[in-house]
Design an enzyme around this catalytic site. Structure first.
Site, PDB file in Angstrom:
ATOM      1  CD  GLN A  86      -2.960  -0.897   0.092  1.00  0.00           C
ATOM      2  OE1 GLN A  86      -3.331  -1.858  -0.569  1.00  0.00           O
ATOM      3  NE2 GLN A  86      -3.380   0.324  -0.171  1.00  0.00           N
ATOM      4  NE  ARG A  87       6.005   1.484   4.206  1.00  0.00           N
ATOM      5  CZ  ARG A  87       6.159   0.275   4.742  1.00  0.00           C
ATOM      6  NH1 ARG A  87       6.288  -0.769   3.944  1.00  0.00           N
ATOM      7  NH2 ARG A  87       6.209   0.108   6.042  1.00  0.00           N
TER       8      ARG A  87
END
Length: 222
Positions: A140-141
Site C-alpha cells: 500500500q505504500r
C-alpha cells in the site's frame, strides 16, 4: 544516509527496518542495553549494477531518483568551472552560492506551512488507487506515498489542490522502483505508469467527487 545501501549486511538491514517500523532503536553491546526513540528519514545511494536491494528495504524508500552522467557539453563546462572556482576560493564560493540555498529554503518553508491547506480530491485518490491496481504494484505504500508527494508538490507550486499535474509529476519517483505481482514482474516503466494513471481517472458520473475529509473516516469507526 547510507552509501551503497544495496551492499549492507543483512543484519544491519534488519536493524534499520526494525527501527523504521517501531520508531525505536536498541543498542546492545558488552552488557549495555539502551533503547531510544528513532524517527529518521532514510536516504540511500547505490549502483544497480552492483546488485539489487532486498524487497523489504526497497519498499521503505518512498521515492527513487536515477542519476545519470551529464552528457551536455555546456553543462559539463559549468561543472568544471564551478569545481575550479571552489578550489580557488572555497569561502567565497560557499558564500555566493549559499544565497540560492537560502532562497530554496524559504520556498520549502512556505510550502510546509501551507501543505495542510492543499485539498485532496477524491478523484485523485481513486486515480492513484486504480493505477496501482492496474500495475499490480506490491503493498500500500506506493498509493500513500504518491498522494502525499503530490500534495507536497502542490504546496511547493503554490496550488490549492492535488490535480493530475501533481500526480504525473511525482508518481514516477514514487512507483517506478517498486516490485510488482509479488516480485514476479519488473518495476513499471514511466510510460506504463502514466498510461495507467490516465486510464484510472474517474468518469464524471462515478461519484468520486468532492475532497478527502479525515472526519468522515473517523466517524466510520464510531
Amino acid at each position: 544516509y547510507v552509501d551503497e545501501v544495496n551492499l549492507l549486511a543483512d543484519n544491519i538491514t534488519d536493524d534499520i527496518l526494525d527501527a523504521c517500523a517501531s520508531g525505536f532503536n536498541t543498542v546492545e553491546r558488552e552488557g549495555v542495553s539502551v533503547t531510544h526513540p528513532a524517527r529518521f528519514i532514510l536516504v540511500g545511494t547505490m549502483n544497480p549494477e552492483e546488485g539489487n536491494l532486498r524487497p523489504q528495504i526497497l519498499d521503505r524508500f518512498a521515492m527513487s531518483v536515477e542519476i545519470h552522467t551529464e552528457m551536455n557539453p555546456l553543462r559539463r563546462i559549468e561543472i568544471i568551472e564551478r569545481n575550479l572556482a571552489w578550489e580557488s576560493n572555497p569561502g567565497k564560493f560557499t558564500k555566493v552560492f549559499s544565497k540560492a540555498d537560502v532562497r530554496l529554503r524559504n520556498v520549502i518553508g512556505k510550502a510546509k506551512s501551507r501543505i495542510e491547506e492543499v485539498k485532496i480530491p477524491m478523484n485523485s485518490i481513486s486515480t492513484v488507487a486504480g493505477a496501482m491496481s492496474i500495475l499490480e504494484v506490491d503493498g500500500q505504500r506506493p498509493d500513500l506515498v504518491t498522494v502525499r508527494a503530490a500534495r507536497a508538490w502542490s504546496a511547493l507550486e503554490d496550488r490549492t489542490e492535488v490535480d493530475m499535474d501533481a500526480l504525473m509529476a511525482v508518481a514516477p519517483l514514487c512507483v517506478c522502483h517498486r516490485t510488482r505481482s509479488g516480485g514476479m514482474n519488473q518495476p513499471a516503466q514511466p510510460e506504463e505508469l502514466i498510461e495507467a494513471l490516465e486510464k484510472s481517472v474517474p468518469s464524471k458520473g462515478s461519484g468520486d467527487h468532492g475532497y478527502f475529509d479525515p472526519e468522515s473516516v473517523l466517524s466510520q469507526g464510531e
